[in-house]
Design an enzyme around this catalytic site. Structure first.
Site, PDB file in Angstrom:
ATOM      1  N   HIS A  95       0.821  -1.215   0.000  1.00 48.62           N
ATOM      2  CA  HIS A  95       0.000   0.000   0.000  1.00 48.62           C
ATOM      3  C   HIS A  95       0.858   1.269   0.000  1.00 48.62           C
ATOM      4  O   HIS A  95       0.345   2.354  -0.240  1.00 48.62           O
ATOM      5  CB  HIS A  95      -1.002  -0.012   1.162  1.00 48.62           C
ATOM      6  CG  HIS A  95      -0.446   0.335   2.512  1.00 48.62           C
ATOM      7  ND1 HIS A  95      -0.059  -0.606   3.434  1.00 48.62           N
ATOM      8  CD2 HIS A  95      -0.230   1.531   3.117  1.00 48.62           C
ATOM      9  CE1 HIS A  95       0.352  -0.021   4.542  1.00 48.62           C
ATOM     10  NE2 HIS A  95       0.267   1.282   4.374  1.00 48.62           N
ATOM     11  N   ASP A 127       0.025  -7.482   1.497  1.00 49.35           N
ATOM     12  CA  ASP A 127       0.460  -6.090   1.662  1.00 49.35           C
ATOM     13  C   ASP A 127       1.975  -5.973   1.709  1.00 49.35           C
ATOM     14  O   ASP A 127       2.537  -5.239   2.516  1.00 49.35           O
ATOM     15  CB  ASP A 127      -0.157  -5.460   2.909  1.00 49.35           C
ATOM     16  CG  ASP A 127       0.004  -3.936   2.920  1.00 49.35           C
ATOM     17  OD1 ASP A 127       0.117  -3.337   1.830  1.00 49.35           O
ATOM     18  OD2 ASP A 127       0.023  -3.349   4.018  1.00 49.35           O
ATOM     19  N   SER A 205       4.599   2.786   7.816  1.00 48.13           N
ATOM     20  CA  SER A 205       4.301   1.642   6.949  1.00 48.13           C
ATOM     21  C   SER A 205       5.536   1.105   6.250  1.00 48.13           C
ATOM     22  O   SER A 205       6.304   1.857   5.651  1.00 48.13           O
ATOM     23  CB  SER A 205       3.282   2.055   5.881  1.00 48.13           C
ATOM     24  OG  SER A 205       2.005   2.217   6.421  1.00 48.13           O
TER      25      SER A 205
END
Length: 354
Positions: A95, A127, A205
């Site tokens: 992502h 992911d 992230s």
């Protein structure tokens, strides 16, 4: 927010990622050779020296291998973090890379060095993504640890650029293992995550979670926040989640080898919003794939799966997470309910995409 035994969590792109801790070595029978730990970067010569097994020592030695991932275009906001592994590849979240790929990806090392990067492979379901660097610099690659050996209370460290604050180091513990989570997002699958109270915020992230030896035991990806919505507008409340290294390493290796990531599949569609305890197969024609594993085992639309081997199944999301720990071809025992009766059957798992 809990949903039928499965946590629904928010992805945390928007800045740099966090670095996650490596696992402690497992003990065996008899005398084992001492674990020397992974090869790590030397701390900057001008910096005060700290013991390598302290929080400060690990941060000094791991930080050079953690990168900020942003857009090559100055008008594209957002970004995340990643970490360098063997072969000068960079691991990050899908992502993160998917939002930046169209305009071009540029990574920045902790010393300010820059390199353009391209996506080698990506798997939205897990992911995870792997990048190749055009102009890598000489840093020690981080090593994956064994997330299966992690226990609650183990110390971990996150390093990255939450909210754009590059080089931020946070420390905490493993708060839970095998936490079933269902990330918000159309393509992201359900899986069991490592839960940590190390501060993780938007921008963490894709960074690694490391132990006091500097091995990566997880890839930071998700948080739960307070308030009406779960997203980037609110900050860390001590509930962060990382993709375990046991899964991440397998997916990363397949992506580098240009092989698509495959997962165990049962060949049935589940009602993920059902309040019924168990994994409810959608009660519609076609919900059980003809000729698939579930069909071969005698399952039908409307059946409710309650156990996978000896583990209770509380929801469809939880069963999908359990399947992530299995491999195509594994034989498992299912217990399910139909019309008030309990049935036990064996099933050989198929592969996603079959």
């Amino acid at each position: 927010m809990a949903l039928s035994g499965m946590l629904v969590v928010a992805l945390i792109a928007g800045g740099a990622g966090g670095l996650v801790g490596a696992t402690a070595s497992s003990s065996g029978d008899g005398e084992a050779a001492p674990d020397q730990g992974p090869q790590m970067n030397e701390p900057p010569p001008e910096a005060p020296q700290r013991d390598p097994d302290t929080i400060a020592g690990v941060a000094q030695r791991v930080s050079p291998s953690v990168v900020y991932i942003g857009s090559a275009s100055p008008v594209i906001p957002g970004g995340g973090s990643g970490f360098v592994i063997e072969g000068d590849y960079v691991v990050t979240n899908d992502h993160v890379s998917s939002e930046l790929e169209e305009a071009g990806i540029r990574i920045e090392y902790s010393d300010g060095s820059l390199s353009d990067a391209t996506v080698v492979g990506a798997d939205p379901t897990s992911d995870l993504a792997v990048l190749a660097l055009e102009d890598p610099i000489d840093v020690e690659p981080l090593e994956f640890g064994d997330s299966e050996e992690v226990i609650v209370g183990d110390e971990v460290i996150a390093i990255g650029a939450p909210l754009g604050l590059a080089g931020t180091v946070t420390q905490g513990i493993i708060s839970a293992t095998d936490r079933p989570v269902s990330p918000e997002g159309e393509d992201v699958g359900q899986f069991y995550a490592l839960q940590t109270d190390a501060a993780i915020n938007p921008g963490n992230s894709g960074g690694p979670l490391v132990d006091l030896q500097g091995r990566v035991i997880g890839v930071n990806s998700m948080i739960i926040t307070m308030g009406g919505s779960m997203g980037e507008g609110t900050g860390n409340i001590g509930l962060g989640f990382a993709i375990p290294s046991s899964e991440a390493q397998t997916v990363v290796e397949r992506l580098i080898e240009n092989e698509g990531a495959t997962y165990a599949d049962i060949g049935a569609e589940f009602d993920l919003s059902s309040p019924t305890a168990g994994a409810v197969i959608v009660d519609e024609p076609g919900a059980v794939e003809r000729g698939g594993p579930a069909d071969g085992a005698g399952l039908e639309p409307g059946d409710v799966i309650t156990f996978l081997d000896t583990r209770r199944v509380n929801s469809g999301q939880e069963l999908l997470a359990m399947l992530r720990d299995r491999s195509p071809g594994d034989e498992v025992e299912l217990v399910y309910r139909r019309d008030g009766e309990t049935v036990t059957t064996d099933i050989v798992l198929g592969a996603s995409g079959d």
